[in-house]
Design a protein around this motif. Structure first.
Motif, PDB file in Angstrom:
ATOM      1  N   ALA A  74       0.761  -1.219   0.186  1.00 24.36           N
ATOM      2  CA  ALA A  74       0.190  -0.034  -0.111  1.00 24.36           C
ATOM      3  C   ALA A  74       0.930   1.230  -0.077  1.00 24.36           C
ATOM      4  O   ALA A  74       0.590   2.169  -0.547  1.00 24.36           O
ATOM      5  CB  ALA A  74      -1.012  -0.020   0.967  1.00 24.36           C
ATOM      6  N   TYR A  75       1.863   1.002   0.816  1.00 23.37           N
ATOM      7  CA  TYR A  75       2.703   2.369   0.905  1.00 23.37           C
ATOM      8  C   TYR A  75       3.561   2.634  -0.689  1.00 23.37           C
ATOM      9  O   TYR A  75       3.551   3.620  -1.162  1.00 23.37           O
ATOM     10  CB  TYR A  75       3.886   2.210   1.650  1.00 23.37           C
ATOM     11  N   LEU A  76       4.047   1.598  -1.186  1.00 28.01           N
ATOM     12  CA  LEU A  76       4.340   1.769  -2.555  1.00 28.01           C
ATOM     13  C   LEU A  76       3.281   2.347  -3.549  1.00 28.01           C
ATOM     14  O   LEU A  76       3.428   3.228  -4.477  1.00 28.01           O
ATOM     15  CB  LEU A  76       5.032   0.456  -3.255  1.00 28.01           C
ATOM     16  N   ARG A  77       2.112   1.888  -3.550  1.00 30.48           N
ATOM     17  CA  ARG A  77       1.153   2.365  -4.409  1.00 30.48           C
ATOM     18  C   ARG A  77       0.599   3.719  -4.004  1.00 30.48           C
ATOM     19  O   ARG A  77      -0.073   4.214  -5.054  1.00 30.48           O
ATOM     20  CB  ARG A  77      -0.102   1.358  -4.513  1.00 30.48           C
ATOM     21  N   ARG A 126      -9.481   9.628   2.048  1.00 28.75           N
ATOM     22  CA  ARG A 126      -8.482  10.251   0.982  1.00 28.75           C
ATOM     23  C   ARG A 126      -8.931   9.350  -0.173  1.00 28.75           C
ATOM     24  O   ARG A 126      -9.185   9.882  -1.207  1.00 28.75           O
ATOM     25  CB  ARG A 126      -7.281  10.250   1.527  1.00 28.75           C
ATOM     26  N   ALA A 127      -8.880   7.983  -0.200  1.00 28.99           N
ATOM     27  CA  ALA A 127      -9.108   7.286  -1.139  1.00 28.99           C
ATOM     28  C   ALA A 127     -10.590   7.412  -1.886  1.00 28.99           C
ATOM     29  O   ALA A 127     -10.700   7.623  -2.856  1.00 28.99           O
ATOM     30  CB  ALA A 127      -9.133   5.857  -0.839  1.00 28.99           C
ATOM     31  N   LEU A 139      -5.418   3.970  -9.410  1.00 29.12           N
ATOM     32  CA  LEU A 139      -6.327   4.099  -8.192  1.00 29.12           C
ATOM     33  C   LEU A 139      -6.824   2.929  -7.522  1.00 29.12           C
ATOM     34  O   LEU A 139      -6.941   2.699  -6.500  1.00 29.12           O
ATOM     35  CB  LEU A 139      -7.108   5.364  -8.190  1.00 29.12           C
ATOM     36  N   ALA A 140      -7.426   2.172  -8.629  1.00 32.16           N
ATOM     37  CA  ALA A 140      -8.167   0.822  -8.232  1.00 32.16           C
ATOM     38  C   ALA A 140      -6.878  -0.164  -7.409  1.00 32.16           C
ATOM     39  O   ALA A 140      -7.432  -0.698  -6.549  1.00 32.16           O
ATOM     40  CB  ALA A 140      -8.673   0.245  -9.096  1.00 32.16           C
ATOM     41  N   LEU A 141      -5.677  -0.104  -7.850  1.00 34.74           N
ATOM     42  CA  LEU A 141      -4.653  -0.867  -7.440  1.00 34.74           C
ATOM     43  C   LEU A 141      -4.515  -0.426  -5.724  1.00 34.74           C
ATOM     44  O   LEU A 141      -4.330  -1.219  -5.033  1.00 34.74           O
ATOM     45  CB  LEU A 141      -3.586  -0.824  -8.155  1.00 34.74           C
ATOM     46  N   ALA A 144      -7.438  -1.312  -3.545  1.00 31.90           N
ATOM     47  CA  ALA A 144      -7.454  -2.685  -3.296  1.00 31.90           C
ATOM     48  C   ALA A 144      -6.341  -3.022  -1.932  1.00 31.90           C
ATOM     49  O   ALA A 144      -6.736  -3.995  -1.340  1.00 31.90           O
ATOM     50  CB  ALA A 144      -7.083  -3.605  -4.549  1.00 31.90           C
ATOM     51  N   ALA A 145      -4.910  -2.426  -2.272  1.00 34.85           N
ATOM     52  CA  ALA A 145      -3.868  -2.806  -1.299  1.00 34.85           C
ATOM     53  C   ALA A 145      -4.425  -2.402   0.128  1.00 34.85           C
ATOM     54  O   ALA A 145      -4.182  -2.819   1.041  1.00 34.85           O
ATOM     55  CB  ALA A 145      -2.827  -2.004  -1.681  1.00 34.85           C
ATOM     56  N   LEU A 146      -5.085  -0.882   0.073  1.00 37.65           N
ATOM     57  CA  LEU A 146      -5.509  -0.291   1.245  1.00 37.65           C
ATOM     58  C   LEU A 146      -6.567  -1.073   2.034  1.00 37.65           C
ATOM     59  O   LEU A 146      -6.617  -1.421   3.239  1.00 37.65           O
ATOM     60  CB  LEU A 146      -5.906   1.265   1.058  1.00 37.65           C
TER      61      LEU A 146
END
Length: 241
Positions: A74-77, A126-127, A139-141, A144-146
């Motif tokens: 999630a941090y990378l995305r 925020r998302a 943004l969808a990626l 999904a990670a979040l």
């Protein structure tokens, strides 16, 4: 455990003497057979309970690794997000890792849990704002990670604090061990022979197994703890909050 089991054996030994004094017609043949059956059943129960405790420990360890990987993803995305959402989300994720490590201290557990859930809400808010403006695949990626980070938080809390070995099982196993030692004493009383060294070794073995089972179920409170090195490594990679 050692004292209780030794007292149970001693009680069984003296009980056999009392029975022999007042009811000498009672044969001791069945005592040996019942003693063997009880010890075999106790061994089976201890193996079963130990397996449950070990599986819970493995689940806690795997949950820590999975959660750290999800937070890192999630941090990378979050780097895909436009300003100021990207930097703010990364800052919140760094703080989230810090809170996960703070939760290891039982005195700070409740506060860290509350703050972790607040961070979930802030990140998701925020998302949502970004999704309403632009529903791109990138943004969808991130979303999904979040979402996985939030789900894994629930999973880890469940395996660490909720899904533990029921005390009724441990207590039942301990009471069964006491009854088994009473029968061991009964059998020794009828045979009029006792080996204190062998008895002490057997009692110590049972007590060590009890200790391991209970300690495995205490999470971060006992001696056998899940290593959080993976979360510490993630904090080192992401930087301080």
């Amino acid at each position: 455990s050692v004292v209780a089991l030794l007292l149970a054996s001693e009680a069984g030994f003296h009980l056999s003497k009392i029975i022999q004094r007042y009811r000498p017609d009672r044969a001791e043949a069945s005592v040996g057979a019942l003693n063997g059956a009880t010890l075999a059943l106790l061994a089976f129960l201890m193996a079963f309970v130990t397996s449950i405790a070990v599986n819970n420990y493995v689940a806690r360890r795997q949950a820590a690794v999975t959660e750290a990987n999800a937070i890192g993803t999630a941090y990378l995305r979050a780097g895909y997000l436009p300003d100021p959402y990207g930097p703010e989300s990364r800052q919140l994720l760094r703080e989230y890792v810090h809170q996960r490590l703070e939760a290891l201290d039982l005195a700070k557990l409740a506060q860290a849990m509350v703050r972790s859930e607040e961070i979930h809400s802030e990140l998701w808010r925020r998302a949502e704002t970004l999704a309403q403006a632009d529903s791109s695949p990138t943004l969808a990626l991130y979303i999904a990670a979040l979402n996985e980070v939030i789900d894994l938080h629930t999973d880890r809390v469940n395996v660490a604090l909720v899904s533990r070995l029921p005390w009724a099982i441990v207590l039942g196993m301990f009471l069964m061990a006491i009854l088994a030692l009473v029968q061991v004493g009964l059998h020794a009383g009828y045979a009029d022979k006792r080996n204190p060294v062998a008895l002490l070794a057997f009692v110590l073995t049972l007590s060590v197994v009890f200790f391991l089972i209970v300690d495995l179920g205490r999470g971060q409170e006992g001696l056998i703890r899940v290593s959080n090195q993976v979360m510490m490594d993630l904090q080192r990679q992401l930087g301080p909050p």
